[in-house]
Design an enzyme around this catalytic site. Structure first.
Site: not given
Length: 381
Positions: A124-125, A128, A130, A156, A240, A337, A362
């Site tokens: 999808l992304t 230009g 996102g 991807i 997702g 830690h 997502e």
């Protein structure tokens, strides 16, 4: 019922947890260091039903629920959030074909996706677009029985190592109504990939640009009608977002467990670390916040299973809350830690690196707030 797991749900969770402990966790640090994509191990997970968790069983899926999937991805992420996250992306891509594809398309692709003999990626992304996903520019022009694709997808997961790419393309007007969904096979002429990105985390899966240069894709590979691709993409993201939240909860739980073990063994000023009340309070807060994130995740998953009208908003809420909490808990575990938390051999710094991106992908957590705010405002009109 969501506050007490059934015997079947406990069995599913424990199966995934045992697999993660035996086949993923012992190798996670090495896979991260070597940037190794463990497809062979993921196929073993698929043999246990984790390659098509909520895919219908007539094509080899497990036909489980989104709630079951949340249990599975949390359990797998306790072994490695990166591997769990990729299996979740593969499942999301396969579900889009199962939910919106024809019977012929389902029979053609899903049996091999459920076994993970073929691996799928979600595209999808773009460079230009996102968060503004509806502004995507990758174009598919009809030419007889084919579409000719030109454009580029960015960030991807699995790109270059996958077999199928579920791609959102522009077939019509600007905006969401001009977007369609195509399945592009990995050996398509005109399909190429960028270099494997150098990333902060998620090193056990490749991340590349997917490039289309006059790539010809059969019209028969279109999922659903022209113009509904954005709807398909957003429906996939509801699940997702739950999956990636489960990965955050699982990774954070593993970090908390490591911190508890370390604090039981480490001494300072003549006492074990877990005997200091200030540190006990910090542990308590971590556990409380993590349990709240898990409960929220279960609530949203149950809503999606029953197709609740508020499911999209609840998935966004759970994603914003759970991924923020997951990262915060893992980061606190590193702090507990001390200097050792910064060393790779303790496994904490890898979890922190892996979980950071969950607040971005997502749909960024800022976009999750936007989805929730819009739902609230629309509900008062």
């Amino acid at each position: 019922m969501q506050f007490a797991l059934t015997d079947d749900q406990i069995a599913v969770r424990d199966m995934a947890r045992d697999f993660a402990a035996e086949r993923i966790a012992p190798h996670a640090a090495q896979w991260d260091e070597q940037k190794h994509f463990p497809v062979d191990v993921m196929r073993e997970a698929a043999a246990l039903g984790m390659g098509g968790i909520y895919i219908r069983d007539d094509v080899g899926g497990s036909a489980l629920t989104r709630f079951d999937a949340a249990l599975i991805f949390e359990a797998l992420a306790m072994g490695c959030p990166t591997v769990s996250a990729f299996i979740s992306i593969h499942n999301m891509s396969a579900w889009m074909i199962d939910a919106y594809g024809s019977d012929e398309q389902r029979r053609k692709w899903l049996p091999q996706l459920c076994s993970m003999q073929k691996v799928a990626s979600y595209c999808l992304t773009e460079p230009g677009s996102g968060s503004d996903a509806a502004a995507l520019r990758t174009r598919a022009v009809r030419d007889g029985d084919h579409y000719v694709l030109n454009g580029q997808k960015q960030f991807i997961s699995g790109a270059g190592a996958g077999d199928l790419y579920v791609v959102m393309v522009r077939t019509g007007e600007d905006g969401p109504r001009g977007i369609s969904t195509l399945v592009v096979e990995g050996d398509t002429p005109g399909l190429s990939f960028g270099a494997n990105e150098r990333k902060m985390g998620w090193n056990a899966q490749p991340t590349r640009a997917v490039i289309f240069e006059n790539a010809r894709v059969p019209v028969a590979n279109r999922i659903g009608d022209e113009g509904i691709g954005f709807k398909i993409a957003m429906a996939g993201l509801d699940g997702g977002r739950l999956n990636i939240t489960a990965c955050s909860v699982g990774g954070a739980q593993a970090a908390l467990d490591k911190a508890l073990i370390y604090m039981r063994e480490r001494k300072a000023f003549g006492k074990r670390l877990d005997e200091f009340q200030a540190l006990q309070f910090r542990l308590a807060d971590m556990a409380i916040e993590l349990e709240a994130a898990r409960t929220f995740l279960w609530r949203a998953a149950a809503a999606l299973d029953r197709k609740d009208p508020d499911a999209t908003a609840l998935c966004a809420m759970a994603k914003r809350f759970g991924t923020d909490i997951g990262f915060a808990v893992a980061n606190q575990a590193l702090q507990l830690h001390g200097g050792y938390g910064y060393l790779a051999e303790y496994g904490i710094e890898k979890i922190v690196r892996d979980l950071r991106v969950h607040q971005i992908l997502e749909g960024t957590n800022e976009i999750m707030r936007l989805i929730v705010a819009r739902r609230l405002i629309e509900g008062t009109r």
